[in-house]
Design a protein around this motif. Structure first.
Motif, short mmCIF file in Angstrom:
data_model
loop_
_atom_site.label_atom_id
_atom_site.label_comp_id
_atom_site.label_asym_id
_atom_site.label_seq_id
_atom_site.Cartn_x
_atom_site.Cartn_y
_atom_site.Cartn_z
N GLY A 63 6.78 -12.01 14.10
CA GLY A 63 5.87 -11.59 13.04
C GLY A 63 4.59 -11.00 13.60
N SER A 64 4.05 -11.62 14.63
CA SER A 64 2.81 -11.11 15.25
C SER A 64 3.02 -9.72 15.82
N LYS A 65 4.18 -9.48 16.43
CA LYS A 65 4.47 -8.15 16.98
C LYS A 65 4.59 -7.12 15.86
N LEU A 66 5.25 -7.48 14.76
CA LEU A 66 5.38 -6.55 13.64
C LEU A 66 4.00 -6.24 13.04
N LEU A 67 3.18 -7.27 12.87
CA LEU A 67 1.84 -7.08 12.32
C LEU A 67 1.00 -6.21 13.27
N GLU A 68 1.11 -6.44 14.55
CA GLU A 68 0.38 -5.63 15.53
C GLU A 68 0.80 -4.15 15.42
N ARG A 69 2.09 -3.91 15.26
CA ARG A 69 2.56 -2.52 15.11
C ARG A 69 1.98 -1.86 13.87
N VAL A 70 1.93 -2.61 12.76
CA VAL A 70 1.36 -2.06 11.52
C VAL A 70 -0.13 -1.80 11.70
N GLU A 71 -0.84 -2.71 12.33
CA GLU A 71 -2.27 -2.50 12.57
C GLU A 71 -2.50 -1.26 13.42
N ASN A 72 -1.68 -1.06 14.44
CA ASN A 72 -1.80 0.14 15.27
C ASN A 72 -1.48 1.40 14.48
N MET A 73 -0.50 1.32 13.61
CA MET A 73 -0.15 2.45 12.74
C MET A 73 -1.33 2.80 11.84
N ALA A 74 -1.94 1.78 11.25
CA ALA A 74 -3.09 1.99 10.37
C ALA A 74 -4.25 2.62 11.15
N ARG A 75 -4.53 2.12 12.33
CA ARG A 75 -5.60 2.69 13.15
C ARG A 75 -5.32 4.15 13.47
N SER A 76 -4.08 4.46 13.82
CA SER A 76 -3.75 5.84 14.18
C SER A 76 -3.88 6.79 13.00
N GLU A 77 -3.76 6.25 11.79
CA GLU A 77 -3.96 7.05 10.57
C GLU A 77 -5.43 7.15 10.19
N GLY A 78 -6.30 6.42 10.89
CA GLY A 78 -7.72 6.45 10.57
C GLY A 78 -8.10 5.54 9.42
N VAL A 79 -7.27 4.54 9.12
CA VAL A 79 -7.54 3.59 8.05
C VAL A 79 -8.75 2.75 8.42
N ASP A 80 -9.66 2.55 7.47
CA ASP A 80 -10.85 1.73 7.70
C ASP A 80 -10.55 0.24 7.63
N GLU A 81 -9.72 -0.15 6.66
CA GLU A 81 -9.39 -1.56 6.42
C GLU A 81 -7.89 -1.68 6.17
N LEU A 82 -7.32 -2.78 6.66
CA LEU A 82 -5.93 -3.10 6.38
C LEU A 82 -5.93 -4.41 5.61
N ALA A 83 -5.27 -4.41 4.46
CA ALA A 83 -5.35 -5.56 3.56
C ALA A 83 -3.96 -6.09 3.20
N LEU A 84 -3.98 -7.26 2.59
CA LEU A 84 -2.77 -7.91 2.09
C LEU A 84 -3.19 -8.86 1.00
N ASP A 85 -2.21 -9.36 0.25
CA ASP A 85 -2.50 -10.44 -0.68
C ASP A 85 -1.42 -11.50 -0.55
N THR A 86 -1.81 -12.72 -0.84
CA THR A 86 -0.89 -13.84 -0.80
C THR A 86 -1.40 -14.91 -1.77
N ALA A 87 -0.57 -15.89 -2.04
CA ALA A 87 -0.95 -16.96 -2.95
C ALA A 87 -2.12 -17.75 -2.37
N LYS A 88 -3.10 -18.07 -3.23
CA LYS A 88 -4.25 -18.83 -2.76
C LYS A 88 -3.86 -20.23 -2.30
N ASP A 89 -2.72 -20.72 -2.75
CA ASP A 89 -2.25 -22.05 -2.35
C ASP A 89 -1.38 -22.03 -1.09
N ALA A 90 -1.12 -20.84 -0.54
CA ALA A 90 -0.35 -20.72 0.70
C ALA A 90 -1.31 -20.86 1.88
N VAL A 91 -1.84 -22.05 2.03
CA VAL A 91 -2.91 -22.33 2.99
C VAL A 91 -2.50 -21.94 4.41
#
Length: 159
Positions: A96-124
């Motif tokens: 999962g960390s490797k997949l997330l790292e790849r997406v973050e790098n993809m976002a950076r290469s596109e010039g994205v300012d922020e990368l976001a997600l949403d999840t349940a507030k109870d999924a601590v």
């Protein structure tokens, strides 16, 4: 993505999110059909992790142009990701960390300012995982397709 891969991705998402369903959190991914998977990856980039010809991880990246319907996602320069899952038998191996790292790098290469997600507030546990990765709380959102209140988390992609 071919039909077999969509079916495999759907099975992976269903299995990975089943633990949350057992806790009473009705994530879409826990019960979605192949048709919903297809709709959720349309106009997005899905990455998958394979091991011995078995799909064991996935993540889907949405560029800022894809409007997602909450204040933060609608901001210019905000990309997001979703449908992030690792098969239960392969957790804690860094997939999962490797997949997330790849997406973050993809976002950076596109010039994205922020990368976001949403999840349940109870999924601590999930929120703690994302905070360790540098994501911070932005806002609460109530989606009409879940039975929980969500938190939107985001991470700066630019220095």
């Amino acid at each position: 993505m071919n039909k077999d891969s969509l079916e495999e991705m759907t099975r992976l998402l269903n299995e990975a999110y089943s633990m949350w369903l057992a806790r009473g959190l009705k994530y879409v991914a826990a019960t979605q059909s192949v048709e919903i998977t297809r709709a959720r990856i349309k106009d997005a980039v899905s990455l998958v992790g394979w091991y011995q010809q078995k799909m064991i991880g996935t993540i889907t990246y949405y560029s800022p142009e894809i409007n997602a319907g909450c204040d933060w996602y609608d901001r210019e320069g905000v990309g997001r990701f979703g449908q992030f899952a690792t098969h239960p038998d392969y957790r804690k191996l860094g997939i999962g960390s490797k997949l997330l790292e790849r997406v973050e790098n993809m976002a950076r290469s596109e010039g994205v300012d922020e990368l976001a997600l949403d999840t349940a507030k109870d999924a601590v546990e999930l929120i703690q995982y994302y905070k360790k990765k540098g994501y911070r709380f932005i806002q609460y959102v109530d989606w009409n397709i879940t039975n929980y209140r969500s938190v939107v988390l985001s991470k700066k992609m630019t220095l």
